[in-house]
Design an enzyme around this catalytic site. Structure first.
Site, PDB file in Angstrom:
ATOM      1  N   CYS A  14       0.856  -1.189   0.000  1.00 35.74           N
ATOM      2  CA  CYS A  14       0.000   0.000   0.000  1.00 35.74           C
ATOM      3  C   CYS A  14       0.888   1.233   0.000  1.00 35.74           C
ATOM      4  O   CYS A  14       1.730   1.385   0.883  1.00 35.74           O
ATOM      5  CB  CYS A  14      -0.898  -0.018   1.239  1.00 35.74           C
ATOM      6  SG  CYS A  14      -1.856   1.503   1.427  1.00 35.74           S
ATOM      7  N   ASN A  63       1.372  -9.029  -1.069  1.00 34.08           N
ATOM      8  CA  ASN A  63       0.319  -9.933  -0.593  1.00 34.08           C
ATOM      9  C   ASN A  63       0.864 -11.356  -0.537  1.00 34.08           C
ATOM     10  O   ASN A  63       1.900 -11.661  -1.118  1.00 34.08           O
ATOM     11  CB  ASN A  63      -0.855  -9.948  -1.575  1.00 34.08           C
ATOM     12  CG  ASN A  63      -1.517  -8.599  -1.705  1.00 34.08           C
ATOM     13  OD1 ASN A  63      -1.065  -7.758  -2.463  1.00 34.08           O
ATOM     14  ND2 ASN A  63      -2.570  -8.395  -0.952  1.00 34.08           N
TER      15      ASN A  63
HETATM   16  N1  COA Z   1     -11.704   8.938  -9.192  1.00 32.59           N
HETATM   17  C1  COA Z   1     -11.288  10.056  -9.849  1.00 32.59           C
HETATM   18  N2  COA Z   1     -11.361  11.289  -9.351  1.00 32.59           N
HETATM   19  C2  COA Z   1     -11.878  11.420  -8.111  1.00 32.59           C
HETATM   20  C3  COA Z   1     -12.309  10.318  -7.379  1.00 32.59           C
HETATM   21  C4  COA Z   1     -12.217   9.035  -7.951  1.00 32.59           C
HETATM   22  N3  COA Z   1     -12.626   7.936  -7.318  1.00 32.59           N
HETATM   23  N4  COA Z   1     -12.770  10.755  -6.197  1.00 32.59           N
HETATM   24  C5  COA Z   1     -12.645  12.076  -6.177  1.00 32.59           C
HETATM   25  N5  COA Z   1     -12.099  12.498  -7.337  1.00 32.59           N
HETATM   26  C6  COA Z   1     -11.810  13.874  -7.748  1.00 32.59           C
HETATM   27  C7  COA Z   1     -12.974  14.815  -7.489  1.00 32.59           C
HETATM   28  O1  COA Z   1     -13.862  14.775  -8.571  1.00 32.59           O
HETATM   29  C8  COA Z   1     -12.290  16.135  -7.354  1.00 32.59           C
HETATM   30  O2  COA Z   1     -11.944  16.579  -8.642  1.00 32.59           O
HETATM   31  P1  COA Z   1     -11.857  18.154  -8.994  1.00 32.59           P
HETATM   32  O3  COA Z   1     -10.747  18.678  -8.138  1.00 32.59           O
HETATM   33  O4  COA Z   1     -11.549  18.123 -10.443  1.00 32.59           O
HETATM   34  O5  COA Z   1     -13.207  18.674  -8.632  1.00 32.59           O
HETATM   35  C9  COA Z   1     -10.988  15.768  -6.652  1.00 32.59           C
HETATM   36  O6  COA Z   1     -10.785  14.372  -6.899  1.00 32.59           O
HETATM   37  C10 COA Z   1     -11.003  15.996  -5.171  1.00 32.59           C
HETATM   38  O7  COA Z   1     -12.122  15.317  -4.604  1.00 32.59           O
HETATM   39  P2  COA Z   1     -12.151  14.901  -3.058  1.00 32.59           P
HETATM   40  O8  COA Z   1     -13.397  14.142  -2.798  1.00 32.59           O
HETATM   41  O9  COA Z   1     -11.859  16.119  -2.235  1.00 32.59           O
HETATM   42  O10 COA Z   1     -10.982  13.862  -3.003  1.00 32.59           O
HETATM   43  P3  COA Z   1      -9.613  13.927  -2.195  1.00 32.59           P
HETATM   44  O11 COA Z   1      -8.639  14.800  -2.880  1.00 32.59           O
HETATM   45  O12 COA Z   1      -9.878  14.151  -0.755  1.00 32.59           O
HETATM   46  O13 COA Z   1      -9.120  12.397  -2.400  1.00 32.59           O
HETATM   47  C11 COA Z   1      -9.609  10.090  -2.742  1.00 32.59           C
HETATM   48  C12 COA Z   1      -9.886  11.340  -1.918  1.00 32.59           C
HETATM   49  C13 COA Z   1     -10.274   8.944  -2.036  1.00 32.59           C
HETATM   50  C14 COA Z   1     -10.187  10.280  -4.127  1.00 32.59           C
HETATM   51  C15 COA Z   1      -8.077   9.894  -2.850  1.00 32.59           C
HETATM   52  O14 COA Z   1      -7.493  10.001  -1.591  1.00 32.59           O
HETATM   53  C16 COA Z   1      -7.728   8.580  -3.463  1.00 32.59           C
HETATM   54  O15 COA Z   1      -7.998   8.331  -4.630  1.00 32.59           O
HETATM   55  N6  COA Z   1      -7.083   7.686  -2.711  1.00 32.59           N
HETATM   56  C17 COA Z   1      -6.690   6.390  -3.249  1.00 32.59           C
HETATM   57  C18 COA Z   1      -6.192   5.540  -2.177  1.00 32.59           C
HETATM   58  C19 COA Z   1      -5.699   4.217  -2.699  1.00 32.59           C
HETATM   59  O16 COA Z   1      -5.920   3.806  -3.807  1.00 32.59           O
HETATM   60  N7  COA Z   1      -5.002   3.540  -1.798  1.00 32.59           N
HETATM   61  C20 COA Z   1      -4.436   2.268  -2.069  1.00 32.59           C
HETATM   62  C21 COA Z   1      -5.415   1.166  -2.002  1.00 32.59           C
HETATM   63  S1  COA Z   1      -5.965   0.696  -0.405  1.00 32.59           S
HETATM   64 ZN    ZN Z   2      -3.650  -5.034   0.370  1.00 32.90          ZN
END
Ligand code: COA
Ligand code: ZN
Length: 317
Positions: A240, A249
């Protein structure tokens, strides 16, 4: 020892594994790997994730991968989703299942998805609605279920409360994740013995990382408790990006070999899996942790050294 006749494996290498590869893996190569895995008989594959492309740039081609894979009947194609935006993207891309993510510890949840647990659960409620409308299966994963790299022990009450809130919003499949390999076999048994009777009818999955070489012992402990769904990644890829010290994994082919050696069916062709693992090593350009790729299955035999053969012949004469 109590083992089931059959278990269901979910391959997560192209998501949990590929997400931390620093060099972008071309879309066609990802598609090729997914197809090798389905051809090996994997009943479930977590193909990719629909997250923010800046958070996980490696998986920014999620839509294209889903569009190009060959859909083998008998394989359920899933993707990881943190929020409703991801769920809409995943449904539009044609996934069969959505795997959601929330952590049992606040700090990991904030580091991973920039939300408190409560905020995540609100988003997951919306995810469930999107999935239900689309007729897509939902499996809810809980990261750091057995310990958090920032907070240490995760109290049982805290894990149980996350499970309860997921179940209350309609979750019927729950995955407990040992995100950084902090789970220990007796702890796995203790947690399952606590949760399983409290939430009857839930399909439980164990998601393990072999960070501390306890993945297979943990899986054995979970099987003794009656769990029959396990995540694994080809070659032992994985980790992660938002959990310091996370590594791969449990290795799919090592686990399949172990299960088959114990008479537990998986429906997976080990030889084809080994070929897929060799291809993935080529793709990432380094050897992976899997042992069976190196050693061959335990049915492998070597020719007898001439000197030994000579002595056996002499003794018989
Ligand atoms: N896919 C694409 N874009 C996304 C999205 C998604 N699932 N979720 C939110 N966004 C976009 C929003 O549309 C927004 O876009 P804009 O700035 O153009 O309006 C922007 O991201 C910010 O949205 P927000 O809800 O405030 O998101 P955030 O910046 O707080 O990020 C996550 C939250 C969850 C989207 C981000 O942290 C993330 O993708 N994490 C992935 C974690 C991961 O994969 N971890 C490993 C596996 S366990
Ligand atoms: Zn995992």
């Amino acid at each position: 020892m109590r083992v089931p006749d059959r278990v269901t494996m979910c391959e997560v290498g192209t998501r949990d594994g590929f997400q931390i590869e620093p060099e972008f893996i071309p879309t066609d190569v990802k598609v090729e790997v997914v197809n090798l895995l389905s051809a090996a008989g994997l009943p479930r594959i977590e193909v990719t994730s629909f997250v923010h492309p800046k958070a996980v740039p490696q998986l920014r081609d999620a839509e294209q991968v889903m569009a190009r894979i060959t859909r083998r009947p008998g394989t359920r194609y899933a993707a990881l989703v943190p929020n409703d935006k991801g769920a809409v993207r995943a449904v539009d891309a044609g996934v069969d299942a959505i795997h959601t993510v929330v952590s049992a510890s606040e700090s990991h949840n904030l580091a991973n998805v920039n939300m408190t647990i409560a905020e995540s659960l609100d988003k997951l409620r919306a995810v469930m609605q999107v999935a239900t409308r689309a007729g897509v299966h939902v499996g809810c994963g809980i990261s750091t279920s057995f310990g958090c790299p920032f907070e240490g022990d995760v109290p049982m009450a805290q894990l149980e409360s996350v499970v309860r809130r997921l179940v209350d919003m309609g979750a019927r499949a729950i995955g407990l994740a040992a995100t950084t390999g902090m789970a220990k076999p007796r702890q796995v048994a203790r947690v399952l013995e606590h949760l399983m009777p409290r939430f009857p009818g839930i399909e439980w999955t164990l998601h393990t990382h072999d960070t501390r070489a306890m993945a297979i012992p943990n899986i054995l402990a979970a099987m003794e408790c009656g769990v029959t769904n396990f995540d694994a990644s080809i070659g032992g890829l994985g980790g992660c990006p938002f959990a310091p010290g996370a590594s791969g994994n449990v290795c799919t082919e090592d686990l399949v070999h172990c299960l088959h050696a114990m008479g537990v069916a998986t429906g997976i062709d080990l030889d084809r899996l080994l070929a897929a693992s060799r291809r993935v090593q080529e793709v990432v350009g380094r050897p992976l942790p899997g042992q069976i790729v190196k050693a061959g299955p335990s049915t492998r035999r070597y020719p007898l050294p001439d000197s030994v053969a000579g002595r056996i012949a002499a003794a018989r004469a």
